[in-house]
Design an enzyme around this catalytic site. Structure first.
Site, mmCIF file in Angstrom:
data_model
loop_
_atom_site.group_PDB
_atom_site.id
_atom_site.type_symbol
_atom_site.label_atom_id
_atom_site.label_comp_id
_atom_site.label_asym_id
_atom_site.label_seq_id
_atom_site.Cartn_x
_atom_site.Cartn_y
_atom_site.Cartn_z
ATOM 1 C CG HIS A 174 -1.666 -1.230 1.481
ATOM 2 N ND1 HIS A 174 -2.912 -1.494 0.966
ATOM 3 C CD2 HIS A 174 -1.308 -2.333 2.189
ATOM 4 C CE1 HIS A 174 -3.298 -2.712 1.362
ATOM 5 N NE2 HIS A 174 -2.342 -3.238 2.090
ATOM 6 C CB SER A 188 12.619 23.223 -14.660
ATOM 7 O OG SER A 188 11.862 24.418 -14.668
ATOM 8 C CE LYS A 215 10.822 20.724 -11.072
ATOM 9 N NZ LYS A 215 9.928 19.811 -10.403
ATOM 10 C CD GLU A 249 8.026 12.895 -15.001
ATOM 11 O OE1 GLU A 249 7.237 13.646 -15.577
ATOM 12 O OE2 GLU A 249 8.930 13.314 -14.264
#
Ligand code: ARG
Length: 457
Positions: free
Chosen positions: A155, A276, A282, A289
């Site tokens: 979980h 970024s 970043k 992704e």
């Protein structure tokens, strides 16, 4: 040049030509088309259907076309309907009369069925070797991290301590199953449709066993109607690729989570990260992704193909031309993702200290504390309750189980003795789990030996 102009009295409307044509994408298998044609004429000559001279002229012509396409000397022009028409037209242009005999005893229906199978078969093998290479890297990481303790989750909540080797081993199993699925598809599909003609075979005395063996098939397909309209293997392949992508996507999801500032279990290498445009600090896990994102695209190919085939009467229908772009896209996407993922995995840095610290928090050793009580005669259900009280106590005091004093332990249960600390250390928690498939050192060593053998095959 058209392969079917004879019974027509008008030119094809240009939009119809464009809509009907598949050359822009089926040129991907020009080599398979040529290989299939060479096998076909070799058999025709052996059966006395073609002369040896015609056979030699055709084979030389076809090989010349192959070389010229490869070198760029021959461009694949848009005026042809498909790769089959293109190759035949150029052959006839190059060798004259003999070129017109190439298509004896053959239809584009069995020709395209063959080309697609040859192409798919090659791609299945290639995908399998990409997966094998990925497994080799995984095994290296497994061997290096049999002692690297980290929290295991259920979980997405900390559950029990495991090792990084054990976690990586789960993906080893997944990619191993993926390879075995590819193998199964290969075994089932490897029967040659050539000689099935348009749908009902031909009246020429073709030797289908011979062409099948020339092209490395196990044998000829046994029903000509099925052979020209079977796309099951593509659907199976898209399904297998969907599962591969699902596995990669799950792995990517974990990499994305582990790479966050909150976890810091890993660091993705600069060469596999992106920045970024506005936030200078970043470093984003775009590759992970994107692989996760492209999974949907491969699932789309599977759904599209299933939908295309649904409701098609026997035998060949033009709808089937739609199989190619879906399948090609799924194949290229999946192969690309395996390669990118492999590179990212190979360059990951594991922050072993962070993983260990994280495993120590969150009461991942609570089950082991209960097991300690059971080993000292307490019934498991009572032990579960006692450890629940320990956890509550620790939460109140903001400490871990290993930070409690023996007096504090004894106040909750007199069964506890000094050896509780050893019993709930991270090392003990992991190393005692030695049933096969568990993260314990012995069990893991046994599995590693099995994996080493497996990769030798
Ligand atoms: N381009 C066609 C395909 O990909 C080749 C087969 C054409 N056969 C036909 N009967 N029109 O399916």
């Amino acid at each position: 040049m058209k392969l079917w102009g004879g019974r027509f009295t008008k030119e094809t409307n240009q939009l119809v030509h464009n809509f009907n044509a598949s050359l822009s994408f089926d040129q991907k298998f020009f080599e398979e088309d040529i290989d299939g044609s060479i096998a076909h004429v070799t058999m025709l000559a052996r059966q006395g259907i073609l002369t040896e001279e015609d056979k030699t002229a055709i084979i030389n012509g076809l090989n010349g076309i192959r070389e010229d396409i490869k070198s760029g000397a021959l461009a694949i022009g848009e005026e042809h309907e498909d790769i089959h028409s293109f190759v035949e037209a150029h052959l006839t242009e190059r060798i004259g009369e003999a070129g017109k005999r190439l298509h004896t005893g053959r239809s584009r229906n069995d020709q395209v069925a063959l080309d697609m199978k040859l192409y798919t078969r090659k791609e299945i093998k290639e995908m399998d070797s990409l997966l094998k290479a990925l497994l080799e890297s995984l095994l290296r990481i497994i061997k290096e991290n049999t002692e690297t303790i980290m929290p295991g989750f259920t979980h997405l909540q900390k559950a029990q301590p495991i090792t990084l080797a054990h976690h990586m081993g789960a993906y080893f199993e997944m990619f191993k199953r993926d390879r075995s699925r590819l193998h199964d598809i290969y075994e089932r599909m490897n029967y040659c449709p050539l000689g099935s003609g348009a749908l009902a075979g031909t009246t020429y005395p073709l030797d289908r066993d011979y062409t099948a063996s020339l092209l490395d098939f196990y044998g000829p397909s046994l029903n000509s109607m099925d052979a020209v309209s079977d796309r099951d293997y593509l659907i199976e392949f898209c399904s297998a690729m969907s599962i591969i992508m699902m596995h990669l996507s799950r792995f990517c999801e974990e990499i994305i989570i582990w790479n966050t500032n909150e976890y810091q279990f890993i660091e993705i290498d600069d060469s596999y990260s992106t920045g970024s445009s506005i936030m200078p600090q970043k470093k984003n896990p775009d590759i992970a992704e994107l692989i996760r994102g492209k999974t949907g695209r491969v699932y789309g190919s599977l759904t599209s193909l299933l939908t295309t085939m649904k409701g098609l009467s026997l035998a060949y229908n033009k709808d089937m031309q739609e199989d190619k772009e879906f399948a090609f896209d799924a194949i290229d996407t999946t192969k690309g993702c395996i390669v990118l993922f492999h590179g990212m995995l190979d360059t990951l840095t594991f922050q072993k200290e962070r993983m260990r610290k994280s495993a120590e928090g969150g009461f991942t050793n609570a089950t082991d504390a209960a097991d300690y009580l059971v080993n000292h005669g307490v019934a498991f259900r009572d032990a579960h309750g006692i450890v629940g009280q320990l956890v509550l106590y620790c939460i109140e005091k903001n400490i871990s189980l290993s930070e409690m004093s023996l007096e504090e332990y004894k106040a909750i249960s007199p069964v506890f003795e000094n050896d509780i600390y050893d019993a709930i250390s991270m090392e003990t928690c992991v190393s005692k789990r030695n049933t096969i498939g568990a993260p314990g050192t012995e069990a893991m060593a046994q599995v590693i030996r099995i994996y080493e053998e497996y990769l030798k095959e």
